[in-house]
Design a protein around this motif. Sequence first.
Motif, mmCIF file in Angstrom:
data_model
loop_
_atom_site.group_PDB
_atom_site.id
_atom_site.type_symbol
_atom_site.label_atom_id
_atom_site.label_comp_id
_atom_site.label_asym_id
_atom_site.label_seq_id
_atom_site.Cartn_x
_atom_site.Cartn_y
_atom_site.Cartn_z
ATOM 1 N N GLU A 150 9.740 0.092 -6.195
ATOM 2 C CA GLU A 150 10.849 -0.671 -5.634
ATOM 3 C C GLU A 150 10.356 -1.615 -4.545
ATOM 4 O O GLU A 150 10.815 -2.765 -4.457
ATOM 5 C CB GLU A 150 11.905 0.285 -5.072
ATOM 6 C CG GLU A 150 13.148 -0.442 -4.562
ATOM 7 C CD GLU A 150 14.161 0.511 -3.984
ATOM 8 O OE1 GLU A 150 15.373 0.250 -4.122
ATOM 9 O OE2 GLU A 150 13.751 1.514 -3.372
ATOM 10 N N GLN A 151 9.410 -1.174 -3.738
ATOM 11 C CA GLN A 151 8.868 -2.014 -2.680
ATOM 12 C C GLN A 151 8.105 -3.210 -3.239
ATOM 13 O O GLN A 151 7.996 -4.237 -2.582
ATOM 14 C CB GLN A 151 7.961 -1.187 -1.773
ATOM 15 C CG GLN A 151 8.711 -0.146 -0.952
ATOM 16 C CD GLN A 151 7.787 0.746 -0.165
ATOM 17 O OE1 GLN A 151 6.574 0.736 -0.368
ATOM 18 N NE2 GLN A 151 8.343 1.534 0.746
ATOM 19 N N ARG A 152 7.595 -3.084 -4.435
ATOM 20 C CA ARG A 152 6.899 -4.195 -5.085
ATOM 21 C C ARG A 152 7.831 -5.083 -5.903
ATOM 22 O O ARG A 152 7.373 -5.971 -6.621
ATOM 23 C CB ARG A 152 5.787 -3.650 -5.978
ATOM 24 C CG ARG A 152 4.598 -3.059 -5.208
ATOM 25 C CD ARG A 152 3.715 -4.140 -4.608
ATOM 26 N NE ARG A 152 3.002 -4.884 -5.634
ATOM 27 C CZ ARG A 152 1.815 -4.541 -6.130
ATOM 28 N NH1 ARG A 152 1.198 -3.454 -5.667
ATOM 29 N NH2 ARG A 152 1.235 -5.272 -7.062
ATOM 30 N N THR A 158 2.366 -1.948 -0.771
ATOM 31 C CA THR A 158 3.720 -1.486 -0.559
ATOM 32 C C THR A 158 3.977 -1.275 0.927
ATOM 33 O O THR A 158 3.099 -0.929 1.684
ATOM 34 C CB THR A 158 3.947 -0.149 -1.301
ATOM 35 O OG1 THR A 158 2.946 0.774 -0.891
ATOM 36 C CG2 THR A 158 3.849 -0.350 -2.789
ATOM 37 N N GLN A 159 5.213 -1.480 1.320
ATOM 38 C CA GLN A 159 5.571 -1.383 2.728
ATOM 39 C C GLN A 159 5.455 0.067 3.194
ATOM 40 O O GLN A 159 5.866 0.994 2.518
ATOM 41 C CB GLN A 159 7.012 -1.863 2.927
ATOM 42 C CG GLN A 159 7.189 -3.335 2.559
ATOM 43 C CD GLN A 159 8.640 -3.731 2.621
ATOM 44 O OE1 GLN A 159 9.472 -2.956 3.014
ATOM 45 N NE2 GLN A 159 8.925 -4.964 2.245
#
Length: 431
Positions: free
Chosen positions: A126-128, A203-204
Amino acid sequence: MEGLFAILLLLLLMGLGVPVAWSFAGVLAYLAVAYDANLDTLMMQGFRSVDSVILIALPLFVLTGYLMQSGGIASRLVTFIETLVGKRRGGMGASMVLASGVFGAIAGTATAAVASIGTIMIVPLEQRGYPRGYASALLGISSLLGILIPPSITMILFAVVTRQSVAALFAATVGPALLLIVGLILANRLACGRLFQEVAGETQGSAKPLSKGRATWRALPALSLPFIILGGIYGGVFTPTEAAAVAAFAAMAIGFLVYRDQSLTHFSRSVVAAAETTGSIILILLFSFMIGRILAFERVPQDLTELITTLIQNPLLILIAVNVFLILAGAILDDVSVTVVVAPLFLPLMVDTGIHPVHFGAIVACSVVIGANSPPVAPILYMACRIGRVSIHKTFAPALQLIAFVGIPVMLVTTFVPELSLFLPRLLGFI
């Protein structure tokens, strides 16, 4: 007619929420009354069928899957694969597919792959930029590589109910598995940029990325497992049952002694969960064996073969009809039910059509990949949604697209190109 009604009764009971094992018990009770069967004899025959050395591999592979999840093996496999391919276009999705494949080469089950791989990868995806619905759909389908890539619990069950070689069935699904991996990676790459935009970079909130060398070193003990298991089986060092024992012991040793992520609490929970899963499957097998004895005595499979061959003379159309039926059955029943009930029912028809039983096993495995992610039941897809914390409605569209453009073509190629499934078993001398 009673055989058809028995299948409808099974669907009704499962639809009402009755546990699968007790749904089989209800069908057995109906057939025993309808055909005035001797339950004492049936019970004795059922226990004799379950008393199989091959089935010892079942709880051991199930336990291996849980130990991989709790012992840190799955997380290191994912980190290793993400380090290799995660930065390319579609790399994060490809990482999930490959991680599911490697996980399947050790544990042999789809549910453990969904829980392990999904828990680790859904948030980074999801972060990507991957929508959670798409990521969950990709997780659901790629987790079924655990059924195709040996060792496979589904193929162990197929071998038991059809009296085929476990090693031959393990080898038969390698070709379809590789085809599915390539198809999913290509489909994911095409989706990046068309259905969504993948965000480049790390990713964060993720930890400092490992170098390829360090990630490989950390994953080396986990990566050794599939080589030990498959190399031992096909090298003649040990049988599939012995391989299951080696896998469980190795997963335990790596978790406790190498990675040290395993604890006595987690280990005990894994043992209990594996025992519960195994108990449910064994009950289903026991009841299905007894149901199969009644149906065989009443010549239901032979009558089904005669009916279909009377209505359809063309072997290609028969194969297509069986494919459609397997997909529909898989969309309603779970993979164990399809394997232990529907597959033996159609085996005489397939043999009469000229299909090798080992080839038919590969066809059944491919149908499970499709059915387990197809509405209305879609057990694996629903599990992926729970792991991904997303509504099932957001996963149906991407799941059906992956099934239509990857799953069904793989099943058709497996069906109509027998050498894809039979080449390796023949090369290794299993058939």
